[in-house]
Design a protein around this motif. Sequence first.
Motif, PDB file in Angstrom:
ATOM      1  N   ASP A 266       0.696  -1.126   0.132  1.00 15.43           N
ATOM      2  CA  ASP A 266       0.124   0.109  -0.170  1.00 15.43           C
ATOM      3  C   ASP A 266       0.975   1.089  -0.285  1.00 15.43           C
ATOM      4  N   VAL A 267       0.955   2.027  -1.057  1.00 10.57           N
ATOM      5  CA  VAL A 267       1.958   3.267  -1.279  1.00 10.57           C
ATOM      6  C   VAL A 267       1.124   4.231  -0.610  1.00 10.57           C
ATOM      7  N   GLN A 268       0.118   4.419  -0.246  1.00  6.57           N
ATOM      8  CA  GLN A 268      -0.861   5.418   0.172  1.00  6.57           C
ATOM      9  C   GLN A 268      -0.083   5.825   1.566  1.00  6.57           C
ATOM     10  N   ILE A 269       0.157   4.844   2.495  1.00  2.00           N
ATOM     11  CA  ILE A 269       0.601   5.163   3.807  1.00  2.00           C
ATOM     12  C   ILE A 269       1.960   5.666   3.544  1.00  2.00           C
ATOM     13  N   ALA A 270       2.827   5.102   2.581  1.00  2.00           N
ATOM     14  CA  ALA A 270       4.262   5.562   2.294  1.00  2.00           C
ATOM     15  C   ALA A 270       4.011   7.094   2.026  1.00  2.00           C
ATOM     16  N   ALA A 271       3.143   7.334   0.751  1.00 11.93           N
ATOM     17  CA  ALA A 271       3.189   8.780   0.338  1.00 11.93           C
ATOM     18  C   ALA A 271       2.669   9.799   1.293  1.00 11.93           C
ATOM     19  N   ALA A 272       1.783   9.388   2.324  1.00 13.31           N
ATOM     20  CA  ALA A 272       1.284  10.295   3.407  1.00 13.31           C
ATOM     21  C   ALA A 272       2.486  10.490   4.310  1.00 13.31           C
ATOM     22  N   ARG A 273       3.340   9.694   4.697  1.00 11.34           N
ATOM     23  CA  ARG A 273       4.359   9.776   5.749  1.00 11.34           C
ATOM     24  C   ARG A 273       5.393  10.718   4.901  1.00 11.34           C
ATOM     25  N   ALA A 274       5.583  10.469   3.565  1.00 11.01           N
ATOM     26  CA  ALA A 274       6.623  11.377   2.779  1.00 11.01           C
ATOM     27  C   ALA A 274       6.003  12.808   2.596  1.00 11.01           C
ATOM     28  N   LYS A 275       4.710  12.903   2.697  1.00 14.10           N
ATOM     29  CA  LYS A 275       4.223  14.273   2.558  1.00 14.10           C
ATOM     30  C   LYS A 275       4.205  14.775   3.806  1.00 14.10           C
ATOM     31  N   ILE A 276       4.093  14.208   4.774  1.00 13.32           N
ATOM     32  CA  ILE A 276       3.873  15.117   6.173  1.00 13.32           C
ATOM     33  C   ILE A 276       5.553  15.195   6.562  1.00 13.32           C
ATOM     34  N   ALA A 277       6.338  14.292   6.215  1.00 11.03           N
ATOM     35  CA  ALA A 277       7.825  14.817   6.468  1.00 11.03           C
ATOM     36  C   ALA A 277       8.276  15.829   5.545  1.00 11.03           C
ATOM     37  N   ALA A 278       8.011  15.955   4.406  1.00 11.61           N
ATOM     38  CA  ALA A 278       8.328  17.107   3.430  1.00 11.61           C
ATOM     39  C   ALA A 278       7.905  18.341   4.190  1.00 11.61           C
TER      40      ALA A 278
END
Length: 94
Positions: A7-19
């Motif tokens: 599930d890439v949505q969780i990885a994308a959410a984490r990356a967006k929050i970090a950035a």
Amino acid sequence: MIDSGEDVQIAAARAKIAATRMAERQMPILAQLMGAEGLRDRYPFGRHQVGLKMAGFTDGSTEILLDRIGRADQSLSPLDIARVRTASQRTIWS
């Protein structure tokens, strides 16, 4: 990740929050370094500030993304999710 079926949505959410958090911490430093010169038309500083604000809302606000991450990680209790939110707000507003 996509090829393996994760599930890439969780990885994308984490990356967006970090950035977004990193940019929110660094933008005031850049503003101080640029000073009034950064407000001139030849520098895209104002555009970057607007882009940063919009990044916090695009693809879901940070709050919504934190909820999504918390639901995906069943090991987090509601208290843990609340702590993450509180830490997130302190990071954003400080």
